[in-house]
Design a protein around this motif. Structure first.
Motif, PDB file in Angstrom:
ATOM      1  N   PHE A 141      10.416  10.590   4.952  1.00  0.00           N
ATOM      2  CA  PHE A 141       9.144  10.924   4.324  1.00  0.00           C
ATOM      3  C   PHE A 141       9.062  12.430   4.087  1.00  0.00           C
ATOM      4  CE2 PHE A 141       8.049   7.123   6.949  1.00  0.00           C
ATOM      5  CZ  PHE A 141       7.848   6.245   5.884  1.00  0.00           C
ATOM      6  N   THR A 197       9.420   9.999  -1.181  1.00  0.00           N
ATOM      7  CA  THR A 197      10.043   9.301  -0.061  1.00  0.00           C
ATOM      8  C   THR A 197      11.459   8.946  -0.479  1.00  0.00           C
ATOM      9  OG1 THR A 197       7.932   8.433   0.705  1.00  0.00           O
ATOM     10  CG2 THR A 197       9.907   7.275   1.436  1.00  0.00           C
ATOM     11  N   GLY A 241       8.433   5.804  -4.445  1.00  0.00           N
ATOM     12  CA  GLY A 241       7.040   5.904  -4.037  1.00  0.00           C
ATOM     13  C   GLY A 241       6.622   4.643  -3.307  1.00  0.00           C
ATOM     14  N   LYS A 242       5.325   4.466  -3.121  1.00  0.00           N
ATOM     15  CA  LYS A 242       4.826   3.339  -2.332  1.00  0.00           C
ATOM     16  C   LYS A 242       5.149   1.989  -2.963  1.00  0.00           C
ATOM     17  CE  LYS A 242       1.108   4.780   0.724  1.00  0.00           C
ATOM     18  NZ  LYS A 242      -0.306   4.549   1.090  1.00  0.00           N
ATOM     19  N   GLU A 243       5.350   1.979  -4.274  1.00  0.00           N
ATOM     20  CA  GLU A 243       5.681   0.721  -4.921  1.00  0.00           C
ATOM     21  C   GLU A 243       7.010   0.152  -4.426  1.00  0.00           C
ATOM     22  OE1 GLU A 243       7.923   3.843  -6.981  1.00  0.00           O
ATOM     23  OE2 GLU A 243       5.811   3.676  -6.374  1.00  0.00           O
ATOM     24  N   ILE A 278       8.000   0.152  -1.199  1.00  0.00           N
ATOM     25  CA  ILE A 278       7.976  -0.180   0.230  1.00  0.00           C
ATOM     26  C   ILE A 278       8.780  -1.445   0.536  1.00  0.00           C
ATOM     27  CG2 ILE A 278       6.485  -0.977   2.118  1.00  0.00           C
ATOM     28  CD1 ILE A 278       4.427   1.093   1.292  1.00  0.00           C
ATOM     29  N   ALA A 334       1.734  11.924   4.645  1.00  0.00           N
ATOM     30  CA  ALA A 334       2.421  10.911   3.843  1.00  0.00           C
ATOM     31  C   ALA A 334       3.011   9.825   4.742  1.00  0.00           C
ATOM     32  CB  ALA A 334       3.522  11.569   3.010  1.00  0.00           C
ATOM     33  N   ASP A 370       0.283   7.547   5.927  1.00  0.00           N
ATOM     34  CA  ASP A 370      -0.175   6.672   4.849  1.00  0.00           C
ATOM     35  C   ASP A 370       0.765   5.481   4.672  1.00  0.00           C
ATOM     36  OD1 ASP A 370      -2.293   8.372   4.421  1.00  0.00           O
ATOM     37  OD2 ASP A 370      -1.409   9.358   2.663  1.00  0.00           O
ATOM     38  N   TYR A 371       2.054   5.728   4.722  1.00  0.00           N
ATOM     39  CA  TYR A 371       3.026   4.643   4.579  1.00  0.00           C
ATOM     40  C   TYR A 371       2.925   3.672   5.750  1.00  0.00           C
ATOM     41  CZ  TYR A 371       5.797   6.124   0.522  1.00  0.00           C
ATOM     42  OH  TYR A 371       6.213   6.415  -0.753  1.00  0.00           O
ATOM     43  N   ASP A 394       0.073   1.299   5.540  1.00  0.00           N
ATOM     44  CA  ASP A 394      -0.035   0.479   4.332  1.00  0.00           C
ATOM     45  C   ASP A 394       0.150  -1.005   4.673  1.00  0.00           C
ATOM     46  OD1 ASP A 394       1.085  -0.886   1.779  1.00  0.00           O
ATOM     47  OD2 ASP A 394       0.299   1.030   1.066  1.00  0.00           O
ATOM     48  N   TRP A 445       3.718  -2.225   4.148  1.00  0.00           N
ATOM     49  CA  TRP A 445       4.632  -1.762   5.205  1.00  0.00           C
ATOM     50  C   TRP A 445       4.495  -2.648   6.440  1.00  0.00           C
ATOM     51  CZ3 TRP A 445       8.388   2.001   6.023  1.00  0.00           C
ATOM     52  CH2 TRP A 445       8.712   2.284   7.358  1.00  0.00           C
TER      53      TRP A 445
END
Length: 302
Positions: A184, A189, A223-225, A227, A250, A253-254, A257, A260
């Motif tokens: 991270f 990421t 990015g988060k998409e 995960i 960050a 946040d992950y 989620d 996650w």
């Protein structure tokens, strides 16, 4: 004039000439071939992984590139670096400070220092390594050659490989776990692949990796998409935070989620946070051995 009276003159002349005629060797490196002293005494090193190489061979540099994290050195080398002049970060080296140290050998990296190679060479014989990631042993062998310490360097590497073999045997069926490696940062990421510091170590040990990481590349920047692409039988993650807290936010946040929290490794309780310096940023032989210590602890095979 008698020989007795000439002797002090001969001695004085020899003292002046000796430094200029000290034995030297040719070392081939990323920028060509350079003549270096057989036994350099005042070495400047301009990479973090190179600093660890020197220390492992019993060489304390007179000056070194500052660690990416630390003030100015990583915690795990700070004691060994007492009295060493900090020369700025790898990508912003202070040439005037190098010149003031009057080194007899400078070691750097082509990717970082090609643009200042001519200026470095005007100060002292300069040898630049080729690689900036992945197999750190390639650079290590070059540094050992330039230092005239090939034998010492080979011993350090042999000891490391022996540790790899021993730990791999102890891990046994644990090696079947597909280990996912995540980093991270504040701005992105990364999902690390085989051509990375941690990836090389896991490969040497014999670990399996998720399909998207089991390739000879460096990393996926995501990015988060992405995960769902971070899952594995086990997740090992680390965070590069430069002190402003953005990367740690960050990370938080992950880890909070909902997607996650549904990863198989997370549900199985197989997620391990490790030190970014050890698993990625330092990149040298001392960190490589500390990384093996971490793996032994994670799997309880110390």
């Amino acid at each position: 004039m008698s020989l007795k009276h000439l002797l002090p003159i001969f001695v004085g002349v020899f003292a002046l000439v000796a430094p200029l005629t000290a034995s030297a060797r040719d070392v081939t490196h990323a920028m060509g071939t350079t003549s270096v002293p057989d036994a350099p005494q005042r070495v400047v090193i301009l990479t973090n992984e190179g600093t660890e190489a020197l220390l492992s061979m019993g060489v304390t540099p007179v000056g070194a590139a500052q660690s990416w994290l630390g003030d100015p050195w990583y915690d795990h080398i700070a004691e060994q670096m007492q009295g060493v002049e900090s020369l700025g970060k790898e990508s912003a080296i202070n040439l005037e400070m190098i010149a003031a140290l009057e080194p007899d050998l400078i070691l750097g990296n082509k990717a970082r220092h090609e643009e200042i190679y001519a200026q470095l060479s005007d100060i002292a014989p300069t040898v630049l390594s080729e690689r900036l990631r992945g197999d750190w042993q390639v650079n290590y062998r070059l540094y050992a050659e330039a230092l005239g310490k090939t034998e010492e360097g080979n011993k350090v590497l042999a000891d490391y490989e022996a540790r790899i073999k021993d730990l791999s045997a102890k891990l046994g069926d644990n090696l079947k776990e597909k280990v996912s490696v995540i980093r991270f940062l504040a701005s992105q990421t990364r999902i690390y692949q085989l051509d990375s510091f941690s990836g090389l170590t896991l490969k040497k040990l014999g670990f399996d990796r998720p399909a998207n990481q089991n390739v000879e590349e460096f990393a996926l920047r995501v990015g988060k998409e992405s995960i769902p692409d971070m899952d594995g039988d086990r997740i090992v993650y680390f965070t590069y935070d430069d002190g402003d807290g953005a990367a740690l936010q960050a990370e938080a946040d992950y880890l909070a989620d909902p997607i996650w929290l549904q990863l198989e490794a997370v549900k199985a309780g197989k997620v391990n946070k490790v030190d970014d310096v050890v698993w990625n940023t330092a990149g040298g032989v001392i960190a490589a051995n500390l990384l093996l210590d971490d793996i032994a602890r994670i799997y309880g095979v110390e």
